[in-house]
Design an enzyme around this catalytic site. Structure first.
Site, PDB file in Angstrom:
ATOM      1  N   ASP A 178      18.942  27.737  43.754  1.00 27.77           N
ATOM      2  CA  ASP A 178      19.171  28.633  42.599  1.00 27.77           C
ATOM      3  C   ASP A 178      17.872  29.359  42.245  1.00 27.77           C
ATOM      4  O   ASP A 178      17.864  30.594  42.167  1.00 27.77           O
ATOM      5  CB  ASP A 178      19.737  27.860  41.400  1.00 27.77           C
ATOM      6  N   LYS A 234      22.476  36.938  39.549  1.00 33.85           N
ATOM      7  CA  LYS A 234      22.215  36.315  40.845  1.00 33.85           C
ATOM      8  C   LYS A 234      22.543  34.833  40.773  1.00 33.85           C
ATOM      9  O   LYS A 234      22.428  34.262  39.694  1.00 33.85           O
ATOM     10  CB  LYS A 234      20.766  36.523  41.278  1.00 33.85           C
TER      11      LYS A 234
HETATM   12  P1  NAP Z   1      24.371  28.456  31.554  1.00 33.00           P
HETATM   13  O1  NAP Z   1      23.642  28.742  30.290  1.00 33.00           O
HETATM   14  O2  NAP Z   1      24.563  27.044  31.953  1.00 33.00           O
HETATM   15  O3  NAP Z   1      25.816  29.143  31.583  1.00 33.00           O
HETATM   16  C1  NAP Z   1      26.069  30.412  31.023  1.00 33.00           C
HETATM   17  C2  NAP Z   1      27.405  30.403  30.347  1.00 33.00           C
HETATM   18  O4  NAP Z   1      28.445  30.474  31.325  1.00 33.00           O
HETATM   19  C3  NAP Z   1      27.724  29.139  29.569  1.00 33.00           C
HETATM   20  O5  NAP Z   1      27.096  29.131  28.307  1.00 33.00           O
HETATM   21  C4  NAP Z   1      29.236  29.151  29.483  1.00 33.00           C
HETATM   22  O6  NAP Z   1      29.673  29.842  28.317  1.00 33.00           O
HETATM   23  C5  NAP Z   1      29.624  29.912  30.741  1.00 33.00           C
HETATM   24  N1  NAP Z   1      30.197  28.948  31.672  1.00 33.00           N
HETATM   25  C6  NAP Z   1      29.703  27.762  32.028  1.00 33.00           C
HETATM   26  N2  NAP Z   1      30.575  27.125  32.830  1.00 33.00           N
HETATM   27  C7  NAP Z   1      31.630  27.936  32.964  1.00 33.00           C
HETATM   28  C8  NAP Z   1      32.859  27.815  33.635  1.00 33.00           C
HETATM   29  N3  NAP Z   1      33.204  26.701  34.296  1.00 33.00           N
HETATM   30  N4  NAP Z   1      33.708  28.842  33.579  1.00 33.00           N
HETATM   31  C9  NAP Z   1      33.397  29.931  32.854  1.00 33.00           C
HETATM   32  N5  NAP Z   1      32.233  30.096  32.166  1.00 33.00           N
HETATM   33  C10 NAP Z   1      31.367  29.095  32.234  1.00 33.00           C
HETATM   34  O7  NAP Z   1      23.665  29.192  32.794  1.00 33.00           O
HETATM   35  P2  NAP Z   1      22.485  30.276  32.825  1.00 33.00           P
HETATM   36  O8  NAP Z   1      21.190  29.579  32.901  1.00 33.00           O
HETATM   37  O9  NAP Z   1      22.700  31.294  31.775  1.00 33.00           O
HETATM   38  O10 NAP Z   1      22.746  30.873  34.290  1.00 33.00           O
HETATM   39  C11 NAP Z   1      23.837  31.729  34.557  1.00 33.00           C
HETATM   40  C12 NAP Z   1      23.513  32.574  35.757  1.00 33.00           C
HETATM   41  O11 NAP Z   1      22.304  33.283  35.505  1.00 33.00           O
HETATM   42  C13 NAP Z   1      23.267  31.750  37.034  1.00 33.00           C
HETATM   43  O12 NAP Z   1      23.828  32.414  38.135  1.00 33.00           O
HETATM   44  C14 NAP Z   1      21.756  31.689  37.136  1.00 33.00           C
HETATM   45  O13 NAP Z   1      21.305  31.577  38.492  1.00 33.00           O
HETATM   46  C15 NAP Z   1      21.374  33.039  36.545  1.00 33.00           C
HETATM   47  N6  NAP Z   1      20.008  33.043  36.004  1.00 33.00           N
HETATM   48  C16 NAP Z   1      19.588  32.054  35.161  1.00 33.00           C
HETATM   49  C17 NAP Z   1      18.258  32.040  34.719  1.00 33.00           C
HETATM   50  C18 NAP Z   1      17.729  30.976  33.785  1.00 33.00           C
HETATM   51  O14 NAP Z   1      16.490  30.834  33.664  1.00 33.00           O
HETATM   52  N7  NAP Z   1      18.558  30.213  33.082  1.00 33.00           N
HETATM   53  C19 NAP Z   1      17.371  33.032  35.134  1.00 33.00           C
HETATM   54  C20 NAP Z   1      17.851  34.067  35.945  1.00 33.00           C
HETATM   55  C21 NAP Z   1      19.169  34.059  36.381  1.00 33.00           C
HETATM   56  P3  NAP Z   1      31.052  29.430  27.596  1.00 33.00           P
HETATM   57  O15 NAP Z   1      31.162  27.940  27.653  1.00 33.00           O
HETATM   58  O16 NAP Z   1      30.911  29.957  26.208  1.00 33.00           O
HETATM   59  O17 NAP Z   1      32.143  30.102  28.396  1.00 33.00           O
END
Ligand code: NAP
Length: 307
Positions: A167, A89
């Site tokens: 978010d 999401k």
């Molecule tokens: P994150 O750790 O900042 O990003 C996840 C991964 O996506 C990064 O480690 C990176 O891996 C890749 N990424 C980042 N920028 C990118 C780009 N420009 N192009 C391609 N890949 C990219 O984020 P997250 O917290 O996991 O959140 C990701 C999703 O999960 C969001 O939609 C968020 O709303 C959802 N979510 C997050 C949480 C939470 O608590 N964090 C909870 C529920 C849902 P690489 O650099 O290795 O490619």
């Protein structure tokens, strides 16, 4: 026999929730990852999804965990190559791009699952059932957390398409749109944008629904300490309260037992079930409320945000 699944975008949510859920899943096995900079011990790693799909015909399912602005191209690629796709999401950066994915999944006869983890929280089915035959009078959604604690250093949330305080707030909308017997529509929105950022840090929204139903939502990303992820729903025959993002429920102040909170295991069980049934599930209602807020919202300047 578990289905081979690839996880794409190895970051916070992939490590904290997807990998443990997959480890315990009877329906899927984590076969490979695609991430530009990260990998998991003992799991075959690729730098991009295209190379992974070229090399691994056995991978029939792809779960995309990167931020929403960067998800569409990989979702399209996976669907075009006949893979079933699960989206974190929010499912995308715009309504139209997700609608395009829905059409593509249908054309390729594969499953598209736009997941909403808060909908998979323990109290959501019980809340929906309790509300089903009641007349709702008033809804109050409070979604407040500390961005510095929950999203340290994540700059994408402050960039266009990253949704800012929506978010987390969209998780509340995903719960409301799952449990309310009537749809809501946005009436007013005030969005507070830090002067140095492209997405809001706080928002106050009002909604209306049928038969005089009123709703307010208060979103704030600068709340220190314990988060408030709460919904209160006043009906003509009692008041329902959901707390902890839908993990706990009370009616007229009395807790209702709802069992263990297992959001991500539930999501993967749902993905497996959809694949077995040859169906998709991509409900855009939560994202539509956010789009409406950006369309209707009055912009108010807020102090600059620095980590
Ligand atoms: P994150 O750790 O900042 O990003 C996840 C991964 O996506 C990064 O480690 C990176 O891996 C890749 N990424 C980042 N920028 C990118 C780009 N420009 N192009 C391609 N890949 C990219 O984020 P997250 O917290 O996991 O959140 C990701 C999703 O999960 C969001 O939609 C968020 O709303 C959802 N979510 C997050 C949480 C939470 O608590 N964090 C909870 C529920 C849902 P690489 O650099 O290795 O490619």
């Amino acid at each position: 026999m578990p289905r081979a699944l690839a996880l794409v975008g190895i970051g916070e949510i992939a490590r904290n929730e997807h990998v443990p859920a997959l480890r315990d899943s009877a329906a899927f096995t984590l076969a490979a990852t695609a991430s530009r900079n990260a990998e998991m011990d003992g799991i075959e790693a690729y730098r991009d999804l295209s190379s992974l799909l070229d090399a691994r015909d056995d991978v029939t399912c792809v779960s995309l965990c990167m931020p929403p602005q960067f998800r569409y191209d990989d979702a399209r690629l996976a669907l075009e190559r006949g893979r079933h796709v699960m989206l974190e999401k929010p499912p995308g950066a715009t309504l139209s791009e997700v609608e395009a994915l829905i059409d593509l999944a249908r054309a390729r006869s594969v499953t598209l699952y736009a997941s909403w983890h808060s909908r998979a929280a323990a109290a959501v089915p019980a809340a929906r059932d309790w509300l089903a035959n009641r007349q709702v009078r008033r809804v109050t959604m409070t979604w407040k957390e500390d961005v510095r604690y929950w999203h340290p250093g994540q700059d994408w949330i402050w960039q266009a398409g990253g949704l800012g305080v929506f978010d987390p707030g969209i998780n509340g909308f995903s719960v409301l749109t799952a449990i309310l017997p009537h749809p809501l529509h946005l009436k007013t929105a005030e969005l507070r944008f830090p002067e140095n950022r492209d997405t809001p840090v706080a928002a106050d929204l009002t909604f209306a629904g049928p038969n005089g139903l009123e709703a307010v939502a208060t979103l704030d990303w600068l709340e220190e300490g314990e988060p408030n992820w709460d919904v209160e729903i006043v009906t003509e025959t009692g008041t329902l309260a959901l707390s902890k993002g839908g993990a706990e429920m009370a009616v007229d102040g009395t807790p209702v037992p709802v069992g263990e909170n297992r959001e991500y295991p539930n999501l993967y069980a749902r993905f497996a079930d959809l694949i077995d049934r040859e169906e998709s599930d991509a409900d855009l209602a939560p994202l539509r409320h956010v789009a409406d807020a950006f369309m209707l919202g009055r912009r108010v300047a807020a102090p600059a945000f620095h980590w």
